[in-house]
Design a protein around this motif. Structure first.
Motif, short mmCIF file in Angstrom:
data_model
loop_
_atom_site.label_atom_id
_atom_site.label_comp_id
_atom_site.label_asym_id
_atom_site.label_seq_id
_atom_site.Cartn_x
_atom_site.Cartn_y
_atom_site.Cartn_z
N GLU A 1 0.83 -1.21 0.00
CA GLU A 1 0.00 0.00 0.00
C GLU A 1 0.86 1.26 0.00
O GLU A 1 0.59 2.21 -0.75
CB GLU A 1 -0.95 0.00 1.20
CG GLU A 1 -1.90 1.19 1.19
CD GLU A 1 -2.88 1.15 2.35
OE1 GLU A 1 -4.03 1.57 2.15
OE2 GLU A 1 -2.49 0.70 3.45
N TYR B 1 2.18 1.74 -3.63
CA TYR B 1 1.29 2.24 -4.69
C TYR B 1 0.66 3.59 -4.38
O TYR B 1 0.33 4.35 -5.28
CB TYR B 1 0.24 1.20 -5.11
CG TYR B 1 -0.76 0.72 -4.09
CD1 TYR B 1 -1.78 1.53 -3.59
CD2 TYR B 1 -0.74 -0.61 -3.67
CE1 TYR B 1 -2.72 1.05 -2.70
CE2 TYR B 1 -1.67 -1.11 -2.78
CZ TYR B 1 -2.66 -0.27 -2.29
OH TYR B 1 -3.60 -0.75 -1.40
N LYS C 1 3.65 0.95 -9.43
CA LYS C 1 2.35 1.03 -8.76
C LYS C 1 1.49 -0.19 -9.11
O LYS C 1 0.87 -0.81 -8.22
CB LYS C 1 1.63 2.31 -9.18
CG LYS C 1 0.23 2.49 -8.59
CD LYS C 1 -0.38 3.80 -9.09
CE LYS C 1 -1.79 3.99 -8.53
NZ LYS C 1 -2.39 5.27 -9.01
N LEU D 1 0.03 -3.01 -6.61
CA LEU D 1 -1.41 -3.27 -6.57
C LEU D 1 -1.72 -4.75 -6.82
O LEU D 1 -2.56 -5.35 -6.14
CB LEU D 1 -2.14 -2.40 -7.60
CG LEU D 1 -2.28 -0.92 -7.25
CD1 LEU D 1 -2.69 -0.12 -8.49
CD2 LEU D 1 -3.31 -0.72 -6.13
N TYR D 2 -1.01 -5.33 -7.78
CA TYR D 2 -1.20 -6.75 -8.08
C TYR D 2 -0.80 -7.62 -6.88
O TYR D 2 -1.52 -8.54 -6.49
CB TYR D 2 -0.39 -7.15 -9.31
CG TYR D 2 -0.31 -8.63 -9.52
CD1 TYR D 2 -1.44 -9.37 -9.89
CD2 TYR D 2 0.90 -9.32 -9.30
CE1 TYR D 2 -1.37 -10.74 -10.06
CE2 TYR D 2 0.97 -10.69 -9.46
CZ TYR D 2 -0.16 -11.40 -9.84
OH TYR D 2 -0.09 -12.76 -9.99
N ASP E 1 -0.80 -6.84 -3.90
CA ASP E 1 -1.74 -6.61 -2.80
C ASP E 1 -3.15 -7.13 -3.12
O ASP E 1 -4.08 -6.94 -2.33
CB ASP E 1 -1.80 -5.12 -2.48
CG ASP E 1 -2.26 -4.84 -1.05
OD1 ASP E 1 -2.02 -5.68 -0.17
OD2 ASP E 1 -2.86 -3.76 -0.82
N GLY E 2 -3.29 -7.74 -4.30
CA GLY E 2 -4.58 -8.32 -4.67
C GLY E 2 -5.61 -7.32 -5.14
O GLY E 2 -6.81 -7.63 -5.21
N LYS E 3 -5.16 -6.12 -5.53
CA LYS E 3 -6.10 -5.06 -5.93
C LYS E 3 -6.41 -5.09 -7.42
O LYS E 3 -7.46 -4.58 -7.84
CB LYS E 3 -5.54 -3.69 -5.56
CG LYS E 3 -5.18 -3.51 -4.09
CD LYS E 3 -6.39 -3.61 -3.19
CE LYS E 3 -6.02 -3.33 -1.74
NZ LYS E 3 -7.17 -3.47 -0.81
N ILE E 4 -5.51 -5.60 -8.23
CA ILE E 4 -5.75 -5.72 -9.67
C ILE E 4 -5.28 -7.10 -10.12
O ILE E 4 -4.53 -7.78 -9.40
CB ILE E 4 -5.02 -4.63 -10.49
CG1 ILE E 4 -3.49 -4.74 -10.32
CG2 ILE E 4 -5.50 -3.23 -10.10
CD1 ILE E 4 -2.70 -3.79 -11.22
N ASP E 5 -5.70 -7.51 -11.32
CA ASP E 5 -5.29 -8.84 -11.80
C ASP E 5 -3.98 -8.75 -12.58
O ASP E 5 -3.47 -7.66 -12.88
CB ASP E 5 -6.39 -9.48 -12.66
CG ASP E 5 -6.77 -8.64 -13.88
OD1 ASP E 5 -5.91 -7.90 -14.40
OD2 ASP E 5 -7.93 -8.75 -14.32
N GLU F 1 -3.90 -6.70 -15.97
CA GLU F 1 -3.83 -5.24 -15.85
C GLU F 1 -2.42 -4.80 -15.46
O GLU F 1 -1.90 -3.81 -15.98
CB GLU F 1 -4.84 -4.75 -14.81
CG GLU F 1 -4.93 -3.23 -14.72
CD GLU F 1 -6.03 -2.75 -13.79
OE1 GLU F 1 -6.05 -1.53 -13.50
OE2 GLU F 1 -6.85 -3.59 -13.34
#
Length: 319
Positions: free
Chosen positions: A256, A259, A280, A284-285, A287-291, A294
């Motif tokens: 976190e 990013y 970033k 995010l990836y 941290d499981g925020k995007i696949d 992306e």
């Protein structure tokens, strides 16, 4: 590579030294071997111990080729302060600290007897580096004060400020972060207009905040250091410091903080915006925020090979 080869052809030893120092990471082993062999020939022809020191060090550290004895032979033949000083520095670089100190002590005695104050100050400073390396901070500070005294006699304001910054950093390492911050803050108004020293101060603050696990502040100081060093060769050192902080955050799974701060760097350095956007996305990836798709799209926008390697390095960070 072409830029270094051109400098070698022009027999510009100082330029070759600078280019080697800042661009060695960009070379493949094959390219490095060719560059070092050509640069070695130039250094020997010109009898330039500073360039030869770098060449011998890179042969040793990056190609596992031992040319230490050849440098020792050159230093003995030249029998100059410059040659022996660079040999002592080479010993330091390869971890032969006692050999380095032994040679520095001999140089200190010689140069003191000859009244060469500037050389004496240089030796004191480099000896301080070694004692700081082995965590003998009181001894390092004592040597820095001796160097400071000589430079004061020489009225060399630039070196006095440089030593003051390093003294503050050693004070931090000695366990006095608040005193170190006060020392650094006191230097800020004195180094206005000196981009390198300003960058060094911010990198010292960065180390203090990182030690305290205040990563937001550490990243902010990295940004200040980069902005101060912009357009200078020292910028690479500030950039490497930033990567080290990001790497540490990745190791600690603090994705976190990574990013949330990358937009700051992308805004300040639009020429590297794609790189920071990719960092970033990687964070995010992780941290499981995007696949993965992306994240890959963001990474694919980066074209510079060195930056791609850094992204791969940061993406794989783990305990």
């Amino acid at each position: 590579m072409d830029e270094i080869l051109k400098a070698i052809e022009e027999r510009d030893c100082k330029k070759v030294s600078k280019l080697l120092y800042y661009k060695v990471d960009e070379l493949s082993d094959e390219e490095l071997k060719e560059i070092l062999e050509r640069a070695e020939k130039l250094a020997l022809e010109c009898k330039d111990p500073e360039l030869y020191k770098l060449i011998v060090y890179y042969f040793h550290a990056l190609l596992d080729v031992d040319k230490i004895s050849e440098f020792e032979k050159l230093a003995e033949e030249m029998d100059t302060f410059e040659a022996k000083f660079n040999l002592a520095d080479l010993y330091y670089l390869i971890g032969e600290l006692e050999k380095s100190l032994e040679l520095y002590r001999a140089l200190l005695e010689e140069e003191t007897a000859r009244g060469r104050k500037e050389n004496v100050a240089k030796v004191y400073y480099n000896m301080a580096l070694i004692h700081e390396e082995i965590q003998e901070y009181e001894k390092a500070l004592e040597l820095l004060e001796k160097a400071e005294e000589v430079y004061r006699e020489l009225e060399d304001e630039g070196e006095l400020l440089h030593i003051a910054v390093y003294k503050a950093y050693v004070t931090f390492e000695a366990g006095e972060p608040y005193r170190a911050k006060a020392m650094l803050a006191g230097l800020l108004p004195k180094v206005m207009g000196n981009s390198r020293l300003m960058s060094e101060i911010h990198l010292s603050f960065e180390e203090i905040f990182e030690e305290d696990e205040n990563y937001d502040a550490a990243l902010q100081e990295c940004l200040y250091a980069l902005m101060s060093a912009r357009g200078m060769e020292y910028w690479d050192i500030a950039f490497d410091a930033l990567i080290d902080v990001i790497w540490q955050l990745m190791l600690e799974d603090d994705f976190e903080t990574v990013y949330l701060n990358m937009d700051m760097f992308a805004s300040a350095m639009p020429e590297l915006a794609d790189f920071f956007e990719a960092i970033k996305a990687v964070a995010l990836y992780k941290d499981g925020k995007i696949d993965a798709e992306e994240a890959s799209r963001a990474v694919e926008k980066v074209k510079d090979r060195r930056l791609i390697d850094l992204l791969e390095f940061l993406g794989e960070a783990e305990f």
